[in-house]
Design an enzyme around this catalytic site. Structure first.
Site, PDB file in Angstrom:
ATOM      1  N   ARG A  51       0.811  -1.301  -0.086  1.00 40.21           N
ATOM      2  CA  ARG A  51      -0.125   0.165  -0.009  1.00 40.21           C
ATOM      3  C   ARG A  51       0.786   1.475   0.088  1.00 40.21           C
ATOM      4  O   ARG A  51       0.214   2.510  -0.173  1.00 40.21           O
ATOM      5  CB  ARG A  51      -1.012   0.043   1.093  1.00 40.21           C
ATOM      6  CG  ARG A  51      -1.898   1.141   1.189  1.00 40.21           C
ATOM      7  CD  ARG A  51      -2.971   0.838   2.147  1.00 40.21           C
ATOM      8  NE  ARG A  51      -2.530   0.613   3.496  1.00 40.21           N
ATOM      9  CZ  ARG A  51      -1.908   1.457   4.270  1.00 40.21           C
ATOM     10  NH1 ARG A  51      -1.709   2.724   3.737  1.00 40.21           N
ATOM     11  NH2 ARG A  51      -1.510   1.244   5.370  1.00 40.21           N
ATOM     12  N   TYR A 105     -14.853  10.262 -20.392  1.00 43.25           N
ATOM     13  CA  TYR A 105     -15.094   8.787 -19.966  1.00 43.25           C
ATOM     14  C   TYR A 105     -16.293   9.036 -18.827  1.00 43.25           C
ATOM     15  O   TYR A 105     -16.279   9.640 -18.086  1.00 43.25           O
ATOM     16  CB  TYR A 105     -13.959   8.110 -19.383  1.00 43.25           C
ATOM     17  CG  TYR A 105     -14.271   6.850 -18.698  1.00 43.25           C
ATOM     18  CD1 TYR A 105     -14.502   5.740 -19.606  1.00 43.25           C
ATOM     19  CD2 TYR A 105     -14.443   6.528 -17.579  1.00 43.25           C
ATOM     20  CE1 TYR A 105     -14.922   4.409 -19.222  1.00 43.25           C
ATOM     21  CE2 TYR A 105     -14.334   5.502 -16.959  1.00 43.25           C
ATOM     22  CZ  TYR A 105     -14.702   4.184 -17.907  1.00 43.25           C
ATOM     23  OH  TYR A 105     -15.244   2.963 -17.336  1.00 43.25           O
ATOM     24  N   ASP A 175      -6.180  12.099 -19.426  1.00 49.49           N
ATOM     25  CA  ASP A 175      -6.458  10.539 -19.596  1.00 49.49           C
ATOM     26  C   ASP A 175      -5.952  10.289 -20.968  1.00 49.49           C
ATOM     27  O   ASP A 175      -6.541  10.531 -22.020  1.00 49.49           O
ATOM     28  CB  ASP A 175      -7.928  10.684 -19.449  1.00 49.49           C
ATOM     29  CG  ASP A 175      -8.373   9.086 -19.430  1.00 49.49           C
ATOM     30  OD1 ASP A 175      -7.684   8.252 -19.997  1.00 49.49           O
ATOM     31  OD2 ASP A 175      -9.295   8.616 -18.674  1.00 49.49           O
ATOM     32  N   LYS A 200      -7.193  -1.284 -20.351  1.00 55.35           N
ATOM     33  CA  LYS A 200      -7.370  -1.154 -21.684  1.00 55.35           C
ATOM     34  C   LYS A 200      -6.259  -1.784 -22.294  1.00 55.35           C
ATOM     35  O   LYS A 200      -5.601  -2.725 -22.399  1.00 55.35           O
ATOM     36  CB  LYS A 200      -7.894   0.234 -22.163  1.00 55.35           C
ATOM     37  CG  LYS A 200      -9.071   0.746 -21.117  1.00 55.35           C
ATOM     38  CD  LYS A 200     -10.134  -0.101 -21.271  1.00 55.35           C
ATOM     39  CE  LYS A 200     -11.244   0.478 -19.954  1.00 55.35           C
ATOM     40  NZ  LYS A 200     -11.451   1.669 -19.765  1.00 55.35           N
TER      41      LYS A 200
HETATM   42  C1  LIG Z   1     -11.897   2.535 -18.789  1.00 60.81           C
HETATM   43  C2  LIG Z   1     -11.611   4.111 -18.807  1.00 60.81           C
HETATM   44  C3  LIG Z   1     -11.270   4.368 -17.411  1.00 60.81           C
HETATM   45  C4  LIG Z   1     -11.527   3.870 -16.201  1.00 60.81           C
HETATM   46  O1  LIG Z   1     -10.595   3.075 -15.745  1.00 60.81           O
HETATM   47  P1  LIG Z   1     -10.997   1.707 -15.076  1.00 60.81           P
HETATM   48  O2  LIG Z   1      -9.698   0.798 -15.320  1.00 60.81           O
HETATM   49  O3  LIG Z   1     -12.052   0.908 -15.519  1.00 60.81           O
HETATM   50  O4  LIG Z   1     -11.154   2.191 -13.671  1.00 60.81           O
HETATM   51  C5  LIG Z   1     -10.893   5.842 -17.473  1.00 60.81           C
HETATM   52  N1  LIG Z   1     -10.847   6.501 -18.809  1.00 60.81           N
HETATM   53  C6  LIG Z   1     -10.997   6.170 -19.909  1.00 60.81           C
HETATM   54  C7  LIG Z   1     -10.805   6.790 -20.975  1.00 60.81           C
HETATM   55  C8  LIG Z   1     -11.407   4.620 -20.041  1.00 60.81           C
HETATM   56  O5  LIG Z   1     -11.542   4.104 -21.117  1.00 60.81           O
END
Ligand SMILES: *Cc1c(COP(=O)(O)O)cnc(C)c1O
Length: 382
Positions: A51, A105, A175, A200
């Site tokens: 952690r 998102y 992001d 992803k």
């Molecule tokens: C999926 C996604 C998130 C969130 O991520 P998690 O791993 O599901 O918590 C944030 N931003 C984008 C662009 C995403 O595609």
């Protein structure tokens, strides 16, 4: 740790950066260190604990991601949302104001309007650097963007956002999930911090939930102070899986780019399709911005059917592309934003955001492009 110099290319960094060489066996890959307790004093003279975000497998992934995004340091989280929420809470206090890109998102948008407002943090939304500038307030602390965005693949000028944030002493955050560090490096363009849903493309095999934050050392240190309290860590086994996925990131993203470009062109010329959203197409409204700041246009696209009522039929008819949520894996997935990610919006809100009922989002996988084109061709023959 394998030494990396900034002169190495991204594919080399994917393979080598951060690897924890096993001195005992000579194994050339990182071992898994599942321990939650570490004897002291240790060589790093640090109190090591999962952690605290500093166990060996976390550091391997963090080192690789810092090298890939050209940042100084990184933290690996248990999900993309853990990374995003921790960065925002580290920099925002009651009475502060934060500016966000209008098309975000869905999970991030939900977090902002429920959590941030509940903590007395004011939020605003804007779309372009000029709009961001006029929406800035004396108490603005964070400027947060997503480029390319979901599901219309709009791109924002990152150098302009970076300049604005520097001039006003505001933390800029992007992001970078859709682009990946293979296609776009926001930090050299002047953005302070990059967040990813590693669930992803970074992992790429649709079997790990993880997130990453990459930035300068001082910013990562500040985020780490909050991360320790919020506790969104990733365990050693998942870190190992993510490291393994990252080794082929450059290879996979190259193929995603190629396949998405071919599918976008095919759909653009198809009589059943009225519009295609892909930043690599010269007709895309942000093609010029994307060409300036991206090395490849990514594996995500969306398109609109001429007859929106046939959208469910299209999904039923696809044989290879699978109707499913999420994105960025090796397999091609399709979904309908109006029925999934943007379902909670009212019809008018969706219309304003450009999310029509006939809009189909595609996460283009790494299959043979001929097979994908054939699948979409047969499914579009209504
Ligand atoms: C999926 C996604 C998130 C969130 O991520 P998690 O791993 O599901 O918590 C944030 N931003 C984008 C662009 C995403 O595609």
């Amino acid at each position: 740790m394998n030494d990396q110099t900034p002169t190495h290319g991204p594919a080399t960094i994917c393979v080598h950066a951060g690897t924890h060489l096993d001195k005992h066996t000579g194994g050339i890959g990182s071992p898994i260190f599942p321990c939650t307790s570490y004897a002291y004093p240790n060589p790093a003279n640090e109190n090591i604990y999962p952690r605290y975000f500093n166990v060996p497998n976390q550091r391997v992934v963090a080192t690789k991601m810092a090298a890939l995004e050209k940042g100084e340091d990184a933290l690996v989280f248990g999900s993309g949302m853990a990374a995003i929420s921790t960065v925002l809470f580290a920099y925002l206090k009651p009475g502060d104001h934060a500016l966000f890109q209008a098309d975000l998102y869905g999970g991030t948008h939900h977090f902002i309007v429920t959590e941030l407002s509940a903590f007395g943090i004011e939020v605003g939304f804007a779309a372009t650097p000029a709009e961001f500038e006029s929406a800035l307030r004396p108490n603005t602390r964070v400027l947060y963007v997503e480029s390319p965005s979901n599901p219309l693949l709009r791109c924002v000028d990152l150098a302009a956002v970076g300049k604005l944030s520097r001039e006003h002493g505001v933390l800029s955050v992007i992001d970078n999930t859709f682009a990946t560090p293979i296609n776009q490096n926001p930090i050299p363009l002047g953005i302070d911090a990059v967040v990813h849903s590693a669930t992803k493309y970074l992992n790429g095999h649709t079997d790990v939930n993880a997130g990453v934050v990459i930035s300068s050392r001082p910013v990562v240190r500040k985020v780490a102070e909050y991360a320790v309290n919020h506790g969104g860590t990733l365990d050693a086994h998942a870190c190992y899986q993510l490291e393994r996925g990252l080794k082929t990131l450059a290879l996979r993203v190259g193929r995603h780019n190629e396949n998405a470009g071919r599918l976008a062109t095919f759909l653009q010329d198809h009589p059943a399709v009225s519009r295609v959203n892909y930043p690599g197409l010269t007709r895309h409204p942000d093609h010029e911005i994307a060409s300036r700041q991206m090395r490849g246009f990514g594996g995500m696209l969306s398109f609109e059917l001429g007859e929106p009522a046939r959208v469910d039929e299209l999904l039923r008819r696809l044989r290879l592309a699978t109707p499913a949520l999420s994105l960025g894996g090796v397999e091609t997935l399709v979904c309908l934003p109006s029925q999934t990610s943007h379902r909670s919006m009212s019809c008018e809100e969706r219309q304003r955001a450009g999310i029509s009922p006939g809009l189909v989002r595609v996460s283009v996988g790494i299959e043979d492009i001929e097979d994908l084109l054939e699948d979409f061709d047969q499914a579009l023959k209504f």
